[in-house]
Design an enzyme around this catalytic site. Structure first.
Site, PDB file in Angstrom:
ATOM      1  N   LYS A 186       0.828  -1.220   0.000  1.00  0.00           N
ATOM      2  CA  LYS A 186       0.000   0.000   0.000  1.00  0.00           C
ATOM      3  C   LYS A 186       0.856   1.260   0.000  1.00  0.00           C
ATOM      4  CE  LYS A 186      -1.978  -1.125   3.847  1.00  0.00           C
ATOM      5  NZ  LYS A 186      -1.326  -2.400   4.066  1.00  0.00           N
ATOM      6  N   GLU A 209       2.456   5.302  11.287  1.00  0.00           N
ATOM      7  CA  GLU A 209       3.539   4.645  10.535  1.00  0.00           C
ATOM      8  C   GLU A 209       4.710   4.355  11.462  1.00  0.00           C
ATOM      9  OE1 GLU A 209       3.966   4.097   6.826  1.00  0.00           O
ATOM     10  OE2 GLU A 209       1.921   3.824   7.503  1.00  0.00           O
ATOM     11  N   ARG A 210       5.587   3.479  10.975  1.00  0.00           N
ATOM     12  CA  ARG A 210       6.827   3.264  11.714  1.00  0.00           C
ATOM     13  C   ARG A 210       7.713   4.489  11.442  1.00  0.00           C
ATOM     14  NH1 ARG A 210       5.207  -0.379   8.297  1.00  0.00           N
ATOM     15  NH2 ARG A 210       4.475  -2.372   9.079  1.00  0.00           N
TER      16      ARG A 210
HETATM   17  N1  LIG Z   1       5.992  -1.583  -6.608  1.00  0.00           N
HETATM   18  C1  LIG Z   1       6.821  -2.350  -5.900  1.00  0.00           C
HETATM   19  N2  LIG Z   1       7.957  -2.807  -6.464  1.00  0.00           N
HETATM   20  C2  LIG Z   1       8.806  -3.588  -5.766  1.00  0.00           C
HETATM   21  N3  LIG Z   1       8.605  -3.998  -4.502  1.00  0.00           N
HETATM   22  C3  LIG Z   1       7.492  -3.584  -3.887  1.00  0.00           C
HETATM   23  C4  LIG Z   1       6.532  -2.739  -4.553  1.00  0.00           C
HETATM   24  N4  LIG Z   1       5.520  -2.517  -3.707  1.00  0.00           N
HETATM   25  C5  LIG Z   1       5.833  -3.149  -2.561  1.00  0.00           C
HETATM   26  N5  LIG Z   1       6.994  -3.813  -2.661  1.00  0.00           N
HETATM   27  C6  LIG Z   1       7.639  -4.644  -1.607  1.00  0.00           C
HETATM   28  O1  LIG Z   1       6.685  -4.935  -0.590  1.00  0.00           O
HETATM   29  C7  LIG Z   1       7.147  -4.495   0.684  1.00  0.00           C
HETATM   30  C8  LIG Z   1       6.004  -3.968   1.514  1.00  0.00           C
HETATM   31  O2  LIG Z   1       5.467  -2.827   0.894  1.00  0.00           O
HETATM   32  P1  LIG Z   1       4.737  -1.666   1.702  1.00  0.00           P
HETATM   33  O3  LIG Z   1       5.548  -1.229   2.878  1.00  0.00           O
HETATM   34  O4  LIG Z   1       4.394  -0.659   0.692  1.00  0.00           O
HETATM   35  O5  LIG Z   1       3.459  -2.453   2.217  1.00  0.00           O
HETATM   36  P2  LIG Z   1       2.249  -1.920   3.114  1.00  0.00           P
HETATM   37  O6  LIG Z   1       1.042  -2.582   2.575  1.00  0.00           O
HETATM   38  O7  LIG Z   1       2.264  -0.454   3.187  1.00  0.00           O
HETATM   39  O8  LIG Z   1       2.642  -2.524   4.532  1.00  0.00           O
HETATM   40  P3  LIG Z   1       2.022  -2.155   5.976  1.00  0.00           P
HETATM   41  O9  LIG Z   1       0.683  -2.792   6.018  1.00  0.00           O
HETATM   42  O10 LIG Z   1       2.972  -2.827   6.910  1.00  0.00           O
HETATM   43  O11 LIG Z   1       1.995  -0.664   6.081  1.00  0.00           O
HETATM   44  C9  LIG Z   1       8.195  -3.440   0.358  1.00  0.00           C
HETATM   45  O12 LIG Z   1       9.161  -3.351   1.358  1.00  0.00           O
HETATM   46  C10 LIG Z   1       8.778  -3.935  -0.954  1.00  0.00           C
HETATM   47  O13 LIG Z   1       9.766  -4.898  -0.703  1.00  0.00           O
HETATM   48 MG   LIG Z   2       2.398   0.851   4.865  1.00  0.00          MG
END
Ligand SMILES: Nc1ncnc2c1ncn2[C@@H]1O[C@H](COP(=O)(O)OP(=O)(O)OP(=O)(O)O)[C@@H](O)[C@H]1O
Ligand SMILES: [Mg+2]
Length: 468
Positions: A186, A209-210
Site C-alpha cells: 500500500k 507509521e513506523r
Molecule cells: N511496486 C513495488 N515494487 C517492488 N517492490 C514492492 C513494490 N511494492 C511493494 N513492494 C515490496 O513490498 C514491501 C512492503 O510494501 P509496503 O511497505 O508498501 O506495504 P504496506 O502494505 O504499506 O505494509 P504495511 O501494512 O505494513 O503498512 C516493500 O518493502 C517492498 O519490498
Molecule cells: Mg504501509
C-alpha cells in the site's frame, strides 16, 4: 435631583451604547475563559468539574500542570463532568488542577509550509526552524462544503502508474481507497502516486507509521516533489489523540490550498490507523463498541473526513484523496474496509497472491473499480479495457486447469488469445517506485503487444483523451 420618567428618546442612545458594548465584547478575544478543576484521573482520560455547561464535544481545553500547559480534547460531556483525553501522553495530571476551555482547534496554513514536515499540532518536526502562520484561520473539525454548491468531477489525470491509468483511471476531485492486507504494498503504491505531476500541492498524512518509513517516504520517494508538499506525521508511538488529529490537520491544510484554486492531492496512510486511534480514544472515554470493537463514532468520523475531500465550490480547486485501508487478516469485508468502500469513488485492491508472484504493484484489475473511469477513458479505451478484463478473467479462471495439463491450444480461440496476451499485459503492468513513470500507459501496452506479435512498432492508434 428629580426622578424623571425615561422617555423613548432619552432611552434610545443608551440602548445603542449598550448594543455597541455587547457586539464589541462578544468577539472571541473578549470571551470569558470558562474554567474548571480536575476531579478524577484514569489511564486514557481525566474528568473536569465546572465545564460541562460551557464546552462542546470535540472542543479543546488547556490543562495547567506543574510542567506547563497541555492541551486535551473533550470526548464526553455529562451534567456535572466533562471527560478530556490529553493530546500528549505522559503529562502529570493532579486532582484539582485548573482546566480552561479553549474552543475548536484552529490552524493557520500558509504557502511557506510547503516543503515542511509537521506534527498534528502544526509544530515543525523536520529541524528546519519554526513555521510561520498564515492569515487564514480554520478549525480542523470543519464540515464539507454543501453538496449542491460543489463543482462536478469531470477531468481525468494521469498518475504514471500503468495498472491504474489503464484499468482504473482517476479524475481530479476523486476519492480513492487502496485496500490490502499488511505488507502487500500500500505505502509503496501511495508513494508512486504522490509523484503524479497533475497537482499543484500534495498534502500527506502519515498516521501510525513506523518512524523509519516516514523519512524514507519523505526523502526518497517525494524527492523534488517535496517542494510542493506538506507532510503531517503522527507515528505509531504517539498518543491516539495525535494519530486521530493527523488526517484532520492534513485535510484542513488541503482545504486552505483548494480555496486558493489549487488542485490538491491528499494522501492518508492509513485510514485504518486513524480508525484505530478513534477506537482507543472512545474506549478510554467509555463509549461502547458496536462492530469488531469499533465504537459508533468511528463510522461518523470516517465519512466526515472523506466528504471534506472532493471538488470545492465554484471558483475553487479540488482535493483528490487517495487513502490506504489495511484489511484485517486479508478479509476485505472487515467493518472499516466495508464502510469506507461505500463512501469512496473507487477502490484499488492489492492481492497478496499477486505480490507473491513478484508482480508489483500487486493490483487486481478485476477487483479494482474507479467509479469515475468513464470520464477519463475515451470510448475506444473503454472498449479495449473491457476486452482486456475478459482476457484476464479467462486466463485466471483456467489457471488450475492449465496447471494440470487440461489445456489444448486450438480448442478455444478466446483462451488461446488469453494465454498468449495476458502474460504480456501483466509484464507491462509491472512497475517499481524507481522505474520510469509512464507517459501514456495505453501506448506502452500497445507497443508491448505489437512487439510480441512481431509487428513493427508504430505510434498507438488508440486515441487518448487530454488529461490535466
Ligand atoms: N511496486 C513495488 N515494487 C517492488 N517492490 C514492492 C513494490 N511494492 C511493494 N513492494 C515490496 O513490498 C514491501 C512492503 O510494501 P509496503 O511497505 O508498501 O506495504 P504496506 O502494505 O504499506 O505494509 P504495511 O501494512 O505494513 O503498512 C516493500 O518493502 C517492498 O519490498
Ligand atoms: Mg504501509
Amino acid at each position: 435631583m428629580t426622578n424623571m420618567p425615561l422617555t423613548e428618546d432619552a432611552l434610545s442612545p443608551k440602548l445603542d451604547h449598550l448594543a455597541g458594548l455587547v457586539s464589541r465584547y462578544a468577539k472571541p478575544e473578549y470571551a470569558v475563559a470558562h474554567g474548571g478543576h480536575v476531579q478524577t484521573i484514569a489511564a486514557g482520560h481525566y474528568t473536569v468539574s465546572g465545564l460541562s455547561r460551557h464546552v462542546r464535544l470535540g472542543e479543546f481545553v488547556a490543562h495547567k500542570s506543574a510542567t506547563g500547559i497541555h492541551l486535551g480534547e473533550v470526548v464526553r460531556v455529562e451534567p456535572e463532568l466533562a471527560y478530556v483525553c490529553p493530546i500528549e501522553p505522559g503529562e502529570p495530571i493532579g486532582i484539582h488542577d485548573t482546566v480552561i476551555r479553549k474552543g475548536a482547534f484552529r490552524i493557520s496554513p500558509a504557502e511557506s509550509w510547503c516543503g515542511r514536515t509537521i506534527n498534528s499540532l502544526c509544530e515543525p518536526i523536520d529541524g528546519l526552524g519554526p513555521i510561520v502562520e498564515g492569515l487564514d484561520r480554520r478549525s480542523i473539525s470543519n464540515t464539507a462544503p454543501p453538496s449542491m454548491t460543489r463543482k462536478r468531477v469531470e477531468k481525468g489525470f494521469r498518475t504514471g502508474v500503468r495498472a491504474i491509468d489503464i484499468f482504473s483511471p482517476l479524475c481530479h476531485g476523486q476519492r480513492l481507497g487502496i485496500f490490502a492486507g499488511s505488507g502487500v504494498g500500500k505505502s509503496t503504491l501511495l508513494s508512486m502516486l504522490a509523484k503524479a505531476d497533475a497537482f499543484d500541492r500534495v498534502v500527506i498524512a502519515l498516521v501510525g507509521e513506523r518512524g523509519r518509513e516516514v523519512r524514507e517516504f519523505i526523502e526518497d520517494t517525494l524527492g523534488e516533489n517535496m517542494k510542493k508538499s506538506i507532510a503531517v506525521v503522527a507515528t505509531s508511538d504517539e498518543s491516539p489523540m495525535l494519530r486521530k488529529m493527523a488526517p484532520l490537520t492534513a485535510v484542513t491544510i488541503a482545504e486552505h490550498f483548494r480555496d486558493q484554486g489549487d488542485n490538491v492531492l491528499l494522501i492518508v496512510d492509513s485510514v485504518t490507523r486513524f480508525a484505530h486511534a478513534i477506537r482507543e480514544v472512545a474506549t478510554a472515554s467509555g463509549e461502547p463498541p458496536i462492530a469488531r470493537g469499533y465504537p459508533a463514532s468511528v463510522f461518523t468520523e470516517l465519512p466526515r473526513l472523506l466528504e471534506r475531500a472532493g471538488p470545492g465550490p465554484e471558483g475553487t480547486g479540488t482535493i483528490t484523496a487517495i487513502i490506504s485501508i489495511l484489511v484485517d487478516g486479508d478479509n476485505h469485508n472487515d467493518p472499516i474496509a466495508d464502510s469506507t468502500r461505500g463512501i469512496l469513488d473507487g477502490h484499488i485492491v492489492l492481492q497478496r497472491s499477486i505480490a507473491e508472484e513478484g508482480r508489483y504493484p500487486p493490483i487486481d484489475p478485476l477487483a479494482s473499480i474507479s467509479r469515475l473511469a468513464r470520464k477519463a477513458w475515451t470510448p475506444d479505451q473503454e472498449k479495449l479495457v473491457s476486452r482486456l478484463k475478459t482476457l484476464i478473467h479467462r486466463f485466471e479462471e483456467t489457471r488450475d486447469l492449465r496447471l494440470i495439463g487440461g489445456y489444448r491450444p486450438g480448442a478455444d480461440p478466446d483462451l488461446d488469445m488469453a494465454v498468449k496476451q495476458v502474460p504480456i499485459i501483466y509484464d507491462v503492468l509491472k512497475q517499481s517506485p524507481g522505474d520510469r513513470e509512464s507517459a501514456d500507459a495505453f501506448a506502452d501496452l500497445a507497443a508491448a503487444l505489437k512487439t510480441a506479435a512481431g509487428i513493427p512498432n508504430q505510434p498507438s492508434t488508440i486515441p487518448t483523451r487530454p488529461r490535466g
